[in-house]
Write a protein that holds these residues in place. Sequence first.
Motif, PDB file in Angstrom:
ATOM      1  N   GLY A  97       0.814  -1.202   0.000  1.00 52.99           N
ATOM      2  CA  GLY A  97       0.000   0.000   0.000  1.00 52.99           C
ATOM      3  C   GLY A  97       0.850   1.254   0.000  1.00 52.99           C
ATOM      4  O   GLY A  97       1.879   1.330  -0.672  1.00 52.99           O
ATOM      5  N   ASN A  98       0.425   2.246   0.785  1.00 48.72           N
ATOM      6  CA  ASN A  98       1.153   3.510   0.884  1.00 48.72           C
ATOM      7  C   ASN A  98       2.211   3.450   1.984  1.00 48.72           C
ATOM      8  O   ASN A  98       2.051   2.736   2.968  1.00 48.72           O
ATOM      9  CB  ASN A  98       0.185   4.661   1.155  1.00 48.72           C
ATOM     10  CG  ASN A  98      -0.809   4.875   0.024  1.00 48.72           C
ATOM     11  OD1 ASN A  98      -0.454   4.738  -1.147  1.00 48.72           O
ATOM     12  ND2 ASN A  98      -2.044   5.205   0.357  1.00 48.72           N
ATOM     13  N   THR A  99       3.264   4.230   1.798  1.00 48.22           N
ATOM     14  CA  THR A  99       4.374   4.268   2.750  1.00 48.22           C
ATOM     15  C   THR A  99       4.559   5.683   3.259  1.00 48.22           C
ATOM     16  O   THR A  99       4.682   6.615   2.467  1.00 48.22           O
ATOM     17  CB  THR A  99       5.685   3.792   2.094  1.00 48.22           C
ATOM     18  OG1 THR A  99       5.510   2.470   1.582  1.00 48.22           O
ATOM     19  CG2 THR A  99       6.827   3.793   3.095  1.00 48.22           C
ATOM     20  N   LYS A 100       4.610   5.820   4.583  1.00 48.98           N
ATOM     21  CA  LYS A 100       4.893   7.108   5.203  1.00 48.98           C
ATOM     22  C   LYS A 100       5.972   6.896   6.255  1.00 48.98           C
ATOM     23  O   LYS A 100       5.745   6.214   7.254  1.00 48.98           O
ATOM     24  CB  LYS A 100       3.634   7.714   5.819  1.00 48.98           C
ATOM     25  CG  LYS A 100       3.833   9.145   6.289  1.00 48.98           C
ATOM     26  CD  LYS A 100       2.531   9.779   6.724  1.00 48.98           C
ATOM     27  CE  LYS A 100       2.733  11.240   7.110  1.00 48.98           C
ATOM     28  NZ  LYS A 100       1.464  11.897   7.526  1.00 48.98           N
ATOM     29  N   ALA A 101       7.149   7.467   6.009  1.00 46.16           N
ATOM     30  CA  ALA A 101       8.284   7.285   6.918  1.00 46.16           C
ATOM     31  C   ALA A 101       9.231   8.468   6.780  1.00 46.16           C
ATOM     32  O   ALA A 101       9.400   9.009   5.686  1.00 46.16           O
ATOM     33  CB  ALA A 101       9.027   5.986   6.602  1.00 46.16           C
ATOM     34  N   LYS A 102       9.852   8.841   7.880  1.00 50.91           N
ATOM     35  CA  LYS A 102      10.836   9.913   7.816  1.00 50.91           C
ATOM     36  C   LYS A 102      12.115   9.424   7.138  1.00 50.91           C
ATOM     37  O   LYS A 102      12.700  10.107   6.300  1.00 50.91           O
ATOM     38  CB  LYS A 102      11.145  10.431   9.218  1.00 50.91           C
ATOM     39  CG  LYS A 102      12.010  11.671   9.243  1.00 50.91           C
ATOM     40  CD  LYS A 102      12.168  12.195  10.660  1.00 50.91           C
ATOM     41  CE  LYS A 102      13.021  13.454  10.677  1.00 50.91           C
ATOM     42  NZ  LYS A 102      13.197  13.977  12.052  1.00 50.91           N
ATOM     43  N   GLU A 103      12.550   8.213   7.486  1.00 50.94           N
ATOM     44  CA  GLU A 103      13.779   7.638   6.935  1.00 50.94           C
ATOM     45  C   GLU A 103      13.508   6.229   6.437  1.00 50.94           C
ATOM     46  O   GLU A 103      12.927   5.413   7.160  1.00 50.94           O
ATOM     47  CB  GLU A 103      14.889   7.586   7.996  1.00 50.94           C
ATOM     48  CG  GLU A 103      15.241   8.919   8.631  1.00 50.94           C
ATOM     49  CD  GLU A 103      16.187   9.732   7.778  1.00 50.94           C
ATOM     50  OE1 GLU A 103      16.807   9.154   6.860  1.00 50.94           O
ATOM     51  OE2 GLU A 103      16.306  10.948   8.034  1.00 50.94           O
ATOM     52  N   ILE A 104      13.953   5.931   5.207  1.00 53.53           N
ATOM     53  CA  ILE A 104      13.901   4.576   4.652  1.00 53.53           C
ATOM     54  C   ILE A 104      15.310   4.199   4.224  1.00 53.53           C
ATOM     55  O   ILE A 104      15.911   4.889   3.393  1.00 53.53           O
ATOM     56  CB  ILE A 104      12.938   4.479   3.453  1.00 53.53           C
ATOM     57  CG1 ILE A 104      11.505   4.836   3.871  1.00 53.53           C
ATOM     58  CG2 ILE A 104      12.991   3.093   2.832  1.00 53.53           C
ATOM     59  CD1 ILE A 104      10.535   4.940   2.715  1.00 53.53           C
ATOM     60  N   ASP A 105      15.843   3.126   4.789  1.00 54.95           N
ATOM     61  CA  ASP A 105      17.212   2.689   4.494  1.00 54.95           C
ATOM     62  C   ASP A 105      17.181   1.193   4.204  1.00 54.95           C
ATOM     63  O   ASP A 105      16.921   0.385   5.097  1.00 54.95           O
ATOM     64  CB  ASP A 105      18.126   2.996   5.686  1.00 54.95           C
ATOM     65  CG  ASP A 105      19.600   2.760   5.375  1.00 54.95           C
ATOM     66  OD1 ASP A 105      19.897   2.109   4.359  1.00 54.95           O
ATOM     67  OD2 ASP A 105      20.449   3.207   6.161  1.00 54.95           O
ATOM     68  N   VAL A 106      17.434   0.829   2.954  1.00 59.25           N
ATOM     69  CA  VAL A 106      17.346  -0.569   2.522  1.00 59.25           C
ATOM     70  C   VAL A 106      18.675  -0.976   1.884  1.00 59.25           C
ATOM     71  O   VAL A 106      19.161  -0.293   0.978  1.00 59.25           O
ATOM     72  CB  VAL A 106      16.195  -0.779   1.511  1.00 59.25           C
ATOM     73  CG1 VAL A 106      16.083  -2.243   1.125  1.00 59.25           C
ATOM     74  CG2 VAL A 106      14.881  -0.272   2.104  1.00 59.25           C
TER      75      VAL A 106
END
Length: 304
Positions: free
Chosen positions: A125-134
Amino acid sequence: MMSAVKVSPGSVATLDKVEGDLYVGDGAIVKAKDSGRVAVSGMVQCRGDCTFECSLSANSMRGKEGNIGVEGNLSVEGSIRIDYGSLSVRGDLSAKNVEVDRSVSVDKDLSTESIRVGGKLEIGGNTKAKEIDVGGAFEAHGNVESENIEAGGSAKVEGTTTGLKVDVGGTFQGKGKVKVNRIDVGGTFTAESEVLAEELHVGGTARVIGGEVRNKINVGGSFESGHPLVFGSIDVGGRVNLAGTCEGGKITVGGTLEMEGDLKFTNVDVGGVVKITGNAEGATIDVGGKLTVGKRLVLTGKLS
């Protein structure tokens, strides 16, 4: 008085509310009573592979050496930390912080301040995050709203991408609008809708539908825009293909510049060939090879 509840390895437990911590052993299955949700006031700690055939809420979650599966929604007030394991959620996932060594998959929406995944992150679905680290691949089937998106391998967003910075080591593909201040991609950048950015830096190839890059476009190989583009400057090592009506500042190309339409600029400096099918208007043009303008050419400075 709060007390810990333990679910033995390989067993099945039906729970409702746990006033304290919940410990789940390897191969265990946790089910919910009539509410369809298990509510834990303390920490959920899993060892090995654990399955929750329900929704789950907790203060925090810890896992080690296994895969944790939640067949409903997962809501954690604090942090989720899984060492040498993975997390899969059939519903929504919400937590303050998420850190998983291997992979995370969420069928619906993700809401968190920060998420760090060593392998692959996939959101349905939708993504809401301050930081995404993959560390590996990031794939989102909905919209993504994040200040910083970082992926060591690849990133693919089906919806709109909104944020301050995107930093991808390999390839980025955005099917919706890309509204990000700074974009850094080591290999290939593809945007199938408008791009609205301050800077675009790509080591290999960049393809956009059009839009606006207010400051710099810097591409090592080739750059292509299939629709009208507004830009601050373009600096490309190989080839540039533009279409529609494009307007900007300085254009520097090592090889070839082809413009299917009208072009407004300040300076054009191309090592090889320049071909403009429509009107060209600017200050100076410096071409190492051949210049072709299909309609009117207006320069306030010199032609070299």
